[in-house]
Design an enzyme around this catalytic site. Structure first.
Site, PDB file in Angstrom:
ATOM      1  CD1 TRP A 121     -10.060  12.665  -3.033  1.00  0.00           C
ATOM      2  CD2 TRP A 121      -8.136  12.255  -3.962  1.00  0.00           C
ATOM      3  NE1 TRP A 121      -9.075  13.208  -2.302  1.00  0.00           N
ATOM      4  CE2 TRP A 121      -7.772  13.192  -2.749  1.00  0.00           C
ATOM      5  CE3 TRP A 121      -7.040  11.967  -4.627  1.00  0.00           C
ATOM      6  CZ2 TRP A 121      -6.629  13.416  -2.185  1.00  0.00           C
ATOM      7  CZ3 TRP A 121      -5.528  12.528  -4.405  1.00  0.00           C
ATOM      8  CH2 TRP A 121      -5.601  13.218  -3.091  1.00  0.00           C
ATOM      9  CD  GLU A 179     -11.452   8.672  -2.654  1.00  0.00           C
ATOM     10  OE1 GLU A 179     -10.981   8.697  -3.734  1.00  0.00           O
ATOM     11  OE2 GLU A 179     -10.956   8.266  -1.690  1.00  0.00           O
ATOM     12  CE  LYS A 234      -7.501  13.169   2.036  1.00  0.00           C
ATOM     13  NZ  LYS A 234      -6.315  12.556   1.592  1.00  0.00           N
ATOM     14  CG  ASP A 256     -11.056   6.302   1.443  1.00  0.00           C
ATOM     15  OD1 ASP A 256     -10.636   6.090   2.698  1.00  0.00           O
ATOM     16  OD2 ASP A 256      -9.991   6.431   0.553  1.00  0.00           O
ATOM     17  CG  HIS A 292     -10.899   9.931   2.576  1.00  0.00           C
ATOM     18  ND1 HIS A 292     -11.034  10.312   1.258  1.00  0.00           N
ATOM     19  CD2 HIS A 292      -9.993   9.443   2.689  1.00  0.00           C
ATOM     20  CE1 HIS A 292     -10.051   9.866   0.814  1.00  0.00           C
ATOM     21  NE2 HIS A 292      -9.196   9.247   1.578  1.00  0.00           N
ATOM     22  CG  HIS A 340     -11.465   4.327  -2.503  1.00  0.00           C
ATOM     23  ND1 HIS A 340     -10.734   5.251  -2.985  1.00  0.00           N
ATOM     24  CD2 HIS A 340     -11.783   3.688  -3.842  1.00  0.00           C
ATOM     25  CE1 HIS A 340     -10.487   5.609  -4.170  1.00  0.00           C
ATOM     26  NE2 HIS A 340     -11.193   4.355  -4.596  1.00  0.00           N
ATOM     27  CG  ASP A 343      -6.720   9.181   4.243  1.00  0.00           C
ATOM     28  OD1 ASP A 343      -6.967   7.999   4.494  1.00  0.00           O
ATOM     29  OD2 ASP A 343      -6.685   9.797   3.234  1.00  0.00           O
ATOM     30  CG  ASP A 394      -4.316   5.254   2.291  1.00  0.00           C
ATOM     31  OD1 ASP A 394      -5.780   5.223   2.015  1.00  0.00           O
ATOM     32  OD2 ASP A 394      -4.425   6.632   2.239  1.00  0.00           O
ATOM     33  CG  ASP A 414      -7.400   4.414  -1.680  1.00  0.00           C
ATOM     34  OD1 ASP A 414      -6.126   4.066  -2.029  1.00  0.00           O
ATOM     35  OD2 ASP A 414      -8.066   5.242  -1.515  1.00  0.00           O
TER      36      ASP A 414
HETATM   37  C1  RNT Z   1      -6.747   9.997  -1.234  1.00  0.00           C
HETATM   38  C2  RNT Z   1      -7.662   9.152  -1.648  1.00  0.00           C
HETATM   39  C3  RNT Z   1      -7.693   8.756  -3.206  1.00  0.00           C
HETATM   40  C4  RNT Z   1      -6.289   8.145  -3.445  1.00  0.00           C
HETATM   41  C5  RNT Z   1      -6.145   7.287  -4.839  1.00  0.00           C
HETATM   42  C6  RNT Z   1      -4.584   6.851  -5.031  1.00  0.00           C
HETATM   43  O1  RNT Z   1      -6.866  10.386   0.044  1.00  0.00           O
HETATM   44  O2  RNT Z   1      -8.247   8.275  -0.655  1.00  0.00           O
HETATM   45  O3  RNT Z   1      -8.397   7.652  -3.360  1.00  0.00           O
HETATM   46  O4  RNT Z   1      -5.998   7.159  -2.423  1.00  0.00           O
HETATM   47  O5  RNT Z   1      -6.833   8.006  -5.640  1.00  0.00           O
HETATM   48 ZN    ZN Z   2      -9.655   6.773  -1.609  1.00  0.00          ZN
END
Ligand code: RNT
Ligand code: ZN
Length: 414
Positions: free
Chosen positions: A181, A220, A222, A254, A257, A281, A289, A291, A321
């Protein structure tokens, strides 16, 4: 009949094999991200704040500052989580014993401490190159950088990371997922969208050129990052096309994303139709995003149902994640991971063949009725029984152990 046996009988009356469900759950590893333990800090001590358009907000005391602290906290968390576990590492968590090793010079041996830790705790390992929180990523560009020297630094980091993943795989005797990523993008409307994407394509080709055993490669995408709102080089379309054209490179989804009404649960089957693996993820985006810690919400349950009813327990590689710095970090690991497992168990306790038949026969009233009635089935009794057989607390009693750990250990980290 005790409460568990009564609950089991209800599911069996629907045609669900509860013993098989529990065996499948116990066998499915969840890859737990190391970076919840220290707000994505890592151990490099190069004076770099978290960058790359991601943010851990909050200031809860007790975050891990050293490999020893992070390992101790992780061990506390996994002692309260049933089933198989993996640990997901970032390159920035190398244990170099004080030696300063830049990202393009990292090697497998810098992860020996983690390999020992994994063996001791019966964990698999997954790996991520770290394309952020570094002086050469300060402008938010890495593998698409217009400066060739900087771009090649990051290419070398990508190459070394795959070699580290292969080294770990060999030492553990099992595959390692290596996830690329990058934050690359622009804050405002770009003048050239194609150029950066062609440079990224070239960088990825160089990184993936070497054939390595034991490494499962993925990329990955986003939509945007903080400070990089207008354009993201590694978009969904870019990586999906890249993975489709490069056998052995998978497209990681993810669920933070995508645009807010786009659902990863709805995307999974499209990828499962074309790929034999689907890395995830699992996170919880709140308005962006963000998290947040994974809750047992509708989307998590729908993601779990897609895994189970598409017979994809072996194909979908589940990684968590999220990084919430505003609450106890050990509890955050436990809550999110147990929720992922609860979602899988609920999905495993559904009569999928019967529900699919209702769809095929056009019996949509009965389908709606059955899907809704399932929601009040005695799932909690099955989960509690599962936790007991796995030797972990069945209910919120685990929390007292985390509070004791906070008192004895975390609160002493000034
Ligand atoms: C960031 C991505 C990525 C990170 C990690 C820390 O938007 O989701 O996966 O969260 O690599
Ligand atoms: Zn991620």
């Amino acid at each position: 009949m005790n409460a568990y046996e009564q609950a089991k009988a209800r599911y069996e009356a629907l045609g669900v094999n509860v013993d098989a469900a529990l065996a499948a759950l116990a066998n499915k590893a969840i890859s737990i991200h190391c970076w919840q333990g220290d707000d994505v800090g890592g151990f490099e001590n190069i004076g770099q704040a978290l960058s790359g358009g991601i943010q851990a907000t909050g200031n809860y005391p007790g975050k891990a500052r050293t490999p020893q602290e992070l390992m101790a906290d992780f061990e506390k968390a996994i002692s309260l989580i049933p089933g198989k576990k993996r640990i997901n590492l970032h390159a920035s968590y190398a244990v170099t014993g004080g030696e300063k090793v830049d990202r393009d010079r990292l090697e497998g041996r810098h992860f020996d401490a983690w390999i020992e830790f994994a063996k001791k705790n019966d964990l698999g390992i997954d790996f991520n190159p770290t394309f952020f929180s570094h002086p050469l990523a300060a402008d938010g560009l890495t593998l698409s950088h217009p400066n060739e020297e900087i771009r090649m630094f990051w290419v070398r980091h990508g190459i070394q990371s795959r070699r580290i993943a292969a080294y770990i795989a060999e030492k553990l005797g099992q595959p390692v997922l290596n996830n690329v990523w990058i934050p690359d993008g622009y804050k405002d409307v770009p003048a050239d969208r194609l150029g950066p994407r062609l440079r990224l394509m070239d960088s990825l080709d160089r990184i993936f050129a070497e054939k390595l055993d034991g490494v499962i490669d993925c990329v990955e995408s986003k939509v945007f990052g903080i400070g990089l709102e207008a354009y993201t080089v590694g978009s969904g379309e870019f990586y999906m096309a890249y993975a489709a054209r490069h056998p052995g490179v998978y497209n990681l989804l993810d669920n933070g994303h995508y645009h807010p009404t786009e659902m990863v649960s709805d995307k999974m089957s499209s990828l499962l139709a074309f790929f034999d693996k689907l890395p995830l993820h699992v996170t919880r985006p709140v308005r962006w995003d963000s998290d947040h810690v994974v809750r047992l919400d509708d989307e998590l349950q729908e993601i779990a149902r897609e895994i189970v009813r598409n017979d994809a327990m072996d194909k979908v590689l589940i990684g968590l994640d999220y990084f919430d710095a505003s609450i106890n970090r050990v509890a955050a690991w436990v809550i999110g991971t147990r929720n992922m497992q609860k979602a899988l168990l609920q999905a495993l306790l559904m009569p999928h063949a019967r529900l699919k038949r209702l769809q095929e026969e056009g019996c949509f009233t009965e389908l709606l009725m059955q899907q809704e009635e399932m929601k009040s089935y005695p799932f909690g009794e099955i989960w509690a029984h599962y936790c007991q057989t796995q030797g972990v607390p069945a209910d919120e009693s685990w929390f007292a152990q985390v509070m004791q750990y906070e008192k004895d250990v975390l609160s002493k980290r000034a």
